[in-house]
Design a protein around this motif. Structure first.
Motif, PDB file in Angstrom:
ATOM      1  N   SER A  11     -10.333   4.717   7.714  1.00  0.00           N
ATOM      2  CA  SER A  11      -8.954   4.294   7.928  1.00  0.00           C
ATOM      3  C   SER A  11      -8.350   3.780   6.633  1.00  0.00           C
ATOM      4  CB  SER A  11      -8.932   3.174   8.956  1.00  0.00           C
ATOM      5  OG  SER A  11      -7.716   2.497   8.876  1.00  0.00           O
ATOM      6  N   ALA A  12      -7.068   4.031   6.496  1.00  0.00           N
ATOM      7  CA  ALA A  12      -6.369   3.539   5.311  1.00  0.00           C
ATOM      8  C   ALA A  12      -6.297   2.027   5.301  1.00  0.00           C
ATOM      9  CB  ALA A  12      -4.971   4.114   5.274  1.00  0.00           C
ATOM     10  N   VAL A  63      -0.844  14.180  -1.099  1.00  0.00           N
ATOM     11  CA  VAL A  63      -1.164  13.314   0.036  1.00  0.00           C
ATOM     12  C   VAL A  63      -2.661  13.339   0.323  1.00  0.00           C
ATOM     13  CG1 VAL A  63      -0.809  13.019   2.518  1.00  0.00           C
ATOM     14  CG2 VAL A  63       1.102  13.614   1.046  1.00  0.00           C
ATOM     15  N   PHE A  64      -3.220  14.515   0.260  1.00  0.00           N
ATOM     16  CA  PHE A  64      -4.631  14.649   0.616  1.00  0.00           C
ATOM     17  C   PHE A  64      -5.494  13.757  -0.264  1.00  0.00           C
ATOM     18  CE2 PHE A  64      -8.782  16.734   0.422  1.00  0.00           C
ATOM     19  CZ  PHE A  64      -9.084  16.790   1.767  1.00  0.00           C
ATOM     20  N   ARG A 119       0.835  -1.201   0.000  1.00  0.00           N
ATOM     21  CA  ARG A 119       0.000   0.000   0.000  1.00  0.00           C
ATOM     22  C   ARG A 119       0.876   1.259   0.000  1.00  0.00           C
ATOM     23  NH1 ARG A 119      -2.063   3.577   3.216  1.00  0.00           N
ATOM     24  NH2 ARG A 119      -1.191   2.754   5.124  1.00  0.00           N
ATOM     25  N   LEU A 120       1.974   1.216   0.741  1.00  0.00           N
ATOM     26  CA  LEU A 120       2.877   2.367   0.746  1.00  0.00           C
ATOM     27  C   LEU A 120       3.433   2.622  -0.651  1.00  0.00           C
ATOM     28  CD1 LEU A 120       4.916   1.889   4.044  1.00  0.00           C
ATOM     29  CD2 LEU A 120       3.314   3.715   3.521  1.00  0.00           C
ATOM     30  N   GLU A 172      -4.480   9.858   0.477  1.00  0.00           N
ATOM     31  CA  GLU A 172      -4.664   9.348   1.830  1.00  0.00           C
ATOM     32  C   GLU A 172      -6.084   9.565   2.331  1.00  0.00           C
ATOM     33  OE1 GLU A 172      -2.706   7.564   3.459  1.00  0.00           O
ATOM     34  OE2 GLU A 172      -0.741   7.852   2.573  1.00  0.00           O
ATOM     35  N   VAL A 173      -6.745  10.550   1.804  1.00  0.00           N
ATOM     36  CA  VAL A 173      -8.082  10.838   2.311  1.00  0.00           C
ATOM     37  C   VAL A 173      -9.154  10.489   1.295  1.00  0.00           C
ATOM     38  CG1 VAL A 173      -9.601  12.603   3.243  1.00  0.00           C
ATOM     39  CG2 VAL A 173      -7.198  12.623   3.831  1.00  0.00           C
ATOM     40  N   PHE A 186     -13.630   7.319   4.726  1.00  0.00           N
ATOM     41  CA  PHE A 186     -12.863   8.281   5.506  1.00  0.00           C
ATOM     42  C   PHE A 186     -12.551   7.732   6.892  1.00  0.00           C
ATOM     43  CE2 PHE A 186     -15.377  11.412   2.862  1.00  0.00           C
ATOM     44  CZ  PHE A 186     -14.404  11.474   1.899  1.00  0.00           C
TER      45      PHE A 186
END
Lengths: 210, 213
Positions: free
Chosen positions: B137-138, B124-125, B113-114, B128-129, B135
């Motif tokens: 958890s990753a 990132v926004f 995933r990374l 990651e979001v 909304f």
């Protein structure tokens, strides 16, 4: 020069986001071990799976994720600290055994953190025991307690998994310190790096400094 | 007008980001014979690292990015003694003498995933979001990966009964100083049912010069 009204919300947004990310607190507690104990005589390290002290809220995989983060950081940054790093205890006299109980686990929410500081914080805490492999005697105890409560973009950029990774690094650093091991010095240039990892991945995995 | 256009762009980027976070692993074919092997007391361990192409097809991941060696392992017991195999008792020994224990599917999924998220440097926004619609958890994005990896993984603790074969994947996280050109070895300690000394099997793996890690 007069700014078009269309750009005003954009400019406000650009001001708001960094402001949100700046006003947060992240107190990190480091691992604390009793004075006068060192691990120099141990040549084998066993990092056992952790115990669940939280209950149903803790996904079972975290019990392995934390020790694996410890082992990965030791292998990466302190490859010469121990002759062997195991995951199951053998009960030998040269063995140092590490285990513990995860005491707090709150996943939080990236979105909530992005939206407003103070919302959706992530929390992770664990107790760690360092035991003599043969006698099972507890040599020392430690505690890692991490909170991620940043707001804005910074808050959204990290999750509970990053806290677990950070906890693993702290535990590994503490073990290495008690063992008297030195951090591996990374070469300034590594010819194989482009083959084995892109620049982004390297920034996450190849860090032993700091 | 301008506001609508901005909204549409954000929505499209959100969908794009979501697409990047999805997982497209494929089933692995059943292996009957692998390239490298060792036999002792009528027990054979066969092992073979997956090539980069195989990892991409089966796990939707680039091994050189996530720094994980994917090894297929197969135990065959042609004798009469049952053995207990613990995954943590299997090791990858590097030429520096470092013995690496296999990591869990969950850790591999995290690294995968990374690597996916690394595509989104500077945004990132979005990744990651917006890429996680609940909304919450990753972790949710990696659930499919964990399930698929777990299904393909060698069991954590299993008995190798007489005249049986057991197989599965082992994942080894490589430190940055282990290169694809290094020669490595798989060591496995099998505990006999009788409580006698463990049976040790050692299989040298010779890496392809350019394929995979």
């Amino acid at each position: 020069m007069k700014l078009s009204s269309h750009y005003v919300p954009l400019l406000l947004g650009l001001v708001w986001l960094p402001a949100m990310s700046g006003c947060a607190a992240t107190p990190l507690q480091v691992v604390k071990a009793e004075a006068g104990v060192d691990f120099k005589r141990y040549t084998t390290l066993t990092v056992k799976d952790f115990q669940n002290g939280v209950g149903d809220a803790l996904p079972p995989r975290i019990l392995q994720d934390l020790p694996e983060a410890v082992v990965a950081h030791l292998n990466e940054c302190y490859p010469k600290a121990f002759g062997k790093i195991e995951r199951t205890a053998a009960g030998s006299p040269e063995e140092l055994v590490i285990g513990g109980t995860i005491t707090e686990y709150r996943e939080g929410s990236r979105f909530a953190r992005a939206m407003l500081i103070g919302l959706g914080s992530a929390k992770f805490a664990t107790d760690i025991s360092f035991l003599d492999g043969q006698s099972g005697r507890e040599l020392t105890k430690a505690k890692v307690d991490l909170l991620w409560a940043m707001g804005g973009l910074v808050g959204a950029s990290q999750g509970i998994e990053d806290l677990i990774e950070k906890a693993g690094r702290q535990i590994a650093d503490a073990i290495a310190e008690k063992k008297g091991a030195r951090k591996r010095v990374e070469a300034a240039s590594k010819p194989l790096e482009p083959q084995i990892g892109g620049a982004q991945q390297e920034t996450r995995t190849g860090k032993c400094q700091g | 007008m301008q506001r609508k256009r901005c909204g549409a762009i954000l929505l499209c980027m959100g969908f794009l980001a979501q697409g990047c976070a999805s997982y497209k692993g494929q089933p692995l074919s059943v292996a009957r014979s692998l390239r490298f092997r060792a036999t002792a007391d009528q027990v054979t361990l066969q092992a073979e690292p997956l090539s980069g192409t195989q990892v991409e097809a089966a796990f939707d991941a680039k091994p050189e990015e996530i720094r994980v060696l994917f090894v297929r392992a197969l135990f065959q017991n042609a004798g009469e003694t049952p053995y207990r195999i613990e995954r943590k008792q299997i090791r990858l020994v590097t030429n520096q003498g470092i013995a690496l224990t296999p990591v869990s599917p969950s850790r591999v999924a995290r690294k995968m995933r990374l690597a996916h998220d690394a595509l989104a440097v500077g945004s990132v926004f979005l990744f990651e979001v917006l890429s996680y619609p609940s909304f919450h958890s990753a972790n949710e994005a990696s659930d499919a990966m964990v399930q698929d990896l777990t299904k393909k993984t060698f069991p954590e603790l299993v008995e190798l009964a007489p005249h049986t074969t057991l197989g599965g994947m082992l994942y080894f996280e490589l430190p940055s100083y282990v290169t694809p050109q290094d020669s490595v070895r798989i060591d496995a300690a099998l505990k006999p049912g009788s409580g006698a000394e463990p049976l040790i099997l050692q299989v040298p793996l010779i890496a392809e010069p350019k394929e995979g890690v």
